[in-house]
Design a protein around this motif. Structure first.
Motif, PDB file in Angstrom:
ATOM      1  N   THR A   1      -4.035   7.051   1.347  1.00 50.07           N
ATOM      2  CA  THR A   1      -3.562   5.799   0.740  1.00 50.07           C
ATOM      3  C   THR A   1      -3.910   5.883  -0.747  1.00 50.07           C
ATOM      4  OG1 THR A   1      -3.990   4.609   2.803  1.00 50.07           O
ATOM      5  CG2 THR A   1      -3.674   3.279   0.826  1.00 50.07           C
TER       6      THR A   1
ATOM      7  N   ALA B   1       0.865  -1.183   0.000  1.00 50.26           N
ATOM      8  CA  ALA B   1       0.000   0.000   0.000  1.00 50.26           C
ATOM      9  C   ALA B   1       0.900   1.231   0.000  1.00 50.26           C
ATOM     10  CB  ALA B   1      -0.889   0.004   1.239  1.00 50.26           C
TER      11      ALA B   1
ATOM     12  N   LYS C   1      -6.992   0.789   3.413  1.00 47.34           N
ATOM     13  CA  LYS C   1      -6.832   2.226   3.147  1.00 47.34           C
ATOM     14  C   LYS C   1      -6.744   3.008   4.459  1.00 47.34           C
ATOM     15  CE  LYS C   1      -8.162   4.552  -0.335  1.00 47.34           C
ATOM     16  NZ  LYS C   1      -8.790   5.271  -1.457  1.00 47.34           N
TER      17      LYS C   1
ATOM     18  N   TYR D   1     -10.548  -3.858   1.575  1.00 49.66           N
ATOM     19  CA  TYR D   1      -9.973  -2.716   0.849  1.00 49.66           C
ATOM     20  C   TYR D   1     -10.096  -1.436   1.691  1.00 49.66           C
ATOM     21  CZ  TYR D   1      -9.074   0.462  -3.078  1.00 49.66           C
ATOM     22  OH  TYR D   1      -8.545   1.428  -3.901  1.00 49.66           O
TER      23      TYR D   1
END
Length: 257
Positions: free
Chosen positions: A140, A128, A187, A183
């Protein structure tokens, strides 16, 4: 003002563990010594040993108990893996003696081994990218999957690994709703990790957060890199992602205008 870089993995781990909401994502990580090796192999089976200062996955080794499946009477041995090589030792004492001669006086860490998800029988993790925005907040900005080379224990591109979109790698493992949840969690975690490190290092502008997802679909922080490679994100099909990454990097001085 120079962009802040932090070399020590141990120092970054200590800082992150001070934040209560980040702590559950950090695998048990300690300074390497024989007592910690014995205890952690006993608890976790698989452990990783890595240099406190190091890049590109250089010097990373794994240790785990090993038994010959074809001979039920055979004693348990201990397998040390590095690169594509492996060695068997009859005892942890002998393995430690070999490891100590390799390590010398350098500081190494020992970390609980995470059983990574696989893609076509090869392990993968996720990088990431988290950046300071032109508005001085954290975001992010991208994810990329990193697949280990055949028979290797590291996923790093410089160690022969390959890259792929996370949707392709996680698709066979996660239903769409679970993918969306993970997801969003990744983030958010990226932002919290960058903000926590920036409390101690205010000139930090970017981090590469290495994330593992295990076979129970739990998220783990493997490592934080403060000089992350940006070029892999160019390969993503959505070109807007890299455009934003590049724009942010220009704003904080990584790239020239």
């Amino acid at each position: 003002m120079a962009i802040q870089r932090i070399a020590s993995k141990w120092e970054k781990t200590i800082i992150l563990k001070q934040r209560e909401m980040i702590r559950p994502y950090i695998p048990d990580t300690r300074k390497y010594d024989f007592e910690h090796l014995k205890e952690m192999v006993s608890i976790y089976g698989l452990v990783y040993v890595k240099p406190d200062h190091g890049t590109y996955g250089n010097g990373v080794m794994s240790i785990e108990p090993w038994k010959d499946d074809f001979d039920p009477e055979s004693p348990i041995q201990y397998k040390l893996r590095f690169g594509i090589q492996s060695e068997l030792y009859p005892s942890l004492e002998e393995l430690h003696a070999t490891l100590s001669s390799r390590i010398g006086k350098r500081m190494f860490l020992i970390q609980k081994g995470i059983h990574l998800l696989t893609y076509r029988r090869r392990k993968f993790d996720i990088r990431a990218l988290v950046q300071k925005t032109p508005k001085k907040t954290w975001e992010t900005t991208g994810f990329i999957g990193r697949i280990a080379a055949q028979q290797k224990i590291i996923t790093n591109y410089h160690g022969g690994g390959s890259i792929a979109p996370i949707e392709e790698l996680l698709g066979p493992h996660l239903e769409p709703k679970e993918f969306a949840k993970i997801y969003k969690e990744m983030k958010s975690l990226g932002i919290h990790v960058a903000a926590q490190l920036a409390r101690r290092f205010p000139n930090l502008k970017e981090i590469g957060l290495d994330i593992a997802i295990d076979d129970q679909h739990q998220i783990w922080i493997l490592e934080v890199n403060t000089l992350p490679a940006l070029f892999p994100f160019k390969s993503l099909e959505n070109k807007d992602i890299y455009k934003k990454i590049h724009r942010y990097a220009v704003s904080y001085g990584r790239f020239k205008k």
